[in-house]
Design an enzyme around this catalytic site. Structure first.
Site, mmCIF file in Angstrom:
data_model
loop_
_atom_site.group_PDB
_atom_site.id
_atom_site.type_symbol
_atom_site.label_atom_id
_atom_site.label_comp_id
_atom_site.label_asym_id
_atom_site.label_seq_id
_atom_site.Cartn_x
_atom_site.Cartn_y
_atom_site.Cartn_z
ATOM 1 N N TYR A 121 -6.915 13.162 36.469
ATOM 2 C CA TYR A 121 -7.866 14.001 37.191
ATOM 3 C C TYR A 121 -9.182 13.288 37.514
ATOM 4 O O TYR A 121 -10.043 13.864 38.183
ATOM 5 C CB TYR A 121 -8.163 15.262 36.384
ATOM 6 C CG TYR A 121 -6.930 16.094 36.136
ATOM 7 C CD1 TYR A 121 -6.379 16.888 37.133
ATOM 8 C CD2 TYR A 121 -6.286 16.072 34.884
ATOM 9 C CE1 TYR A 121 -5.243 17.649 36.903
ATOM 10 C CE2 TYR A 121 -5.153 16.831 34.647
ATOM 11 C CZ TYR A 121 -4.627 17.610 35.663
ATOM 12 O OH TYR A 121 -3.496 18.358 35.439
ATOM 13 N N HIS B 6 -12.397 18.569 41.611
ATOM 14 C CA HIS B 6 -12.631 19.536 40.537
ATOM 15 C C HIS B 6 -13.398 18.924 39.366
ATOM 16 O O HIS B 6 -13.830 19.654 38.466
ATOM 17 C CB HIS B 6 -11.278 20.072 40.045
ATOM 18 C CG HIS B 6 -11.262 21.540 39.737
ATOM 19 N ND1 HIS B 6 -12.207 22.440 40.206
ATOM 20 C CD2 HIS B 6 -10.397 22.291 38.987
ATOM 21 C CE1 HIS B 6 -11.922 23.659 39.766
ATOM 22 N NE2 HIS B 6 -10.840 23.601 39.025
ATOM 23 N N TYR C 140 -9.300 21.508 29.414
ATOM 24 C CA TYR C 140 -8.870 21.784 30.784
ATOM 25 C C TYR C 140 -9.751 22.899 31.348
ATOM 26 O O TYR C 140 -10.262 23.751 30.633
ATOM 27 C CB TYR C 140 -7.376 22.108 30.889
ATOM 28 C CG TYR C 140 -6.528 20.881 30.645
ATOM 29 C CD1 TYR C 140 -6.272 19.967 31.671
ATOM 30 C CD2 TYR C 140 -6.023 20.616 29.366
ATOM 31 C CE1 TYR C 140 -5.526 18.821 31.428
ATOM 32 C CE2 TYR C 140 -5.280 19.473 29.123
ATOM 33 C CZ TYR C 140 -5.039 18.568 30.165
ATOM 34 O OH TYR C 140 -4.324 17.426 29.918
ATOM 35 N N ASN D 237 -9.665 25.687 33.039
ATOM 36 C CA ASN D 237 -9.554 27.146 32.914
ATOM 37 C C ASN D 237 -9.935 27.673 31.541
ATOM 38 O O ASN D 237 -10.099 28.878 31.359
ATOM 39 C CB ASN D 237 -8.135 27.590 33.250
ATOM 40 C CG ASN D 237 -7.793 27.354 34.709
ATOM 41 O OD1 ASN D 237 -8.593 26.836 35.480
ATOM 42 N ND2 ASN D 237 -6.590 27.734 35.091
#
Length: 217
Positions: A30, A35, A80, A82
């Protein structure tokens, strides 16, 4: 925290600490994606101030230092995106910080790429990381945010796929410039306070917004 602060200054009143939290996803997969600009802002600020991000605490990569006389804690939750609140909530609680001293950095698809905004409170705007933070702050939304514009998905592109894409060259240049502007804004915040720094910074970013909103990336 008190023991750490006392080593810095025994005889004068230490200013109230700040906690800066950057939201993102852990792992090389990532790195560099849209994000993860919250992580990038933490790294840029830490590097500029010589604050090592070399410890782990409450499911976060963690660092602490001083900017002038102001104590600063830096965190990149590793839960992560969320589940960001699972890390952020306990860190703020452990250091007994009022939420007005917890500044969250996050990506924002409603702002053009590279445009920033400082706000003293707000909702989550369907941002899953912010939603988790608010939940673990017991529904309290009155904490400041640094919104980092990443632009909106082109055409009919799935927003989730867009968020997990890396920046192209033009967008990358805009983000790198924005990170430096963000560092400068944070230094101003720590020296002048939130209200004054936000007013000045948001005015500058408003003009930038007008310049870049119709430019392609």
């Amino acid at each position: 925290m008190l023991n750490w602060l006392s080593k810095r200054c025994l005889c004068t009143l230490v200013p109230r600490p700040w906690l800066f939290v950057g939201l993102g996803n852990p792992g090389n997969k990532y790195a560099g994606t849209r994000h993860n600009v919250g992580f990038e802002m933490i790294d840029a600020f830490a590097e500029s101030q010589g604050i090592p991000m070399n410890t782990s605490y409450s499911k976060a990569i963690f660092g602490k230092g001083f900017v002038g006389e102001v104590p600063v804690f830096l965190a990149k939750p590793q839960t992560y995106m969320n589940l960001s609140g699972e890390s952020t909530g306990p860190v703020a609680a452990y250091y007994k910080l009022p939420l007005s001293q917890v500044l969250v950095f996050h990506d924002d698809m409603t702002l053009p790429c590279g445009v920033l905004r400082l706000y003293d409170k707000g909702g989550h705007g369907s941002h899953k990381g912010l939603k988790s933070v608010i939940y673990h702050f017991r529904g309290n939304r009155e904490f400041p945010r640094l919104r980092i514009g990443i632009g909106s998905p082109p055409g009919q592109m799935d927003p989730k796929a867009f968020l997990l894409q890396k920046f192209n060259l033009t967008a990358r240049q805009r983000i790198d410039e924005a990170l430096q502007e963000g560092v400068d804004a944070l230094k101003l915040l720590l020296s002048k306070g939130f209200a004054e720094s936000a007013k000045r910074f948001n005015k500058e970013q408003k003009y930038k917004h007008l310049r870049v909103q119709n430019l392609p990336v």
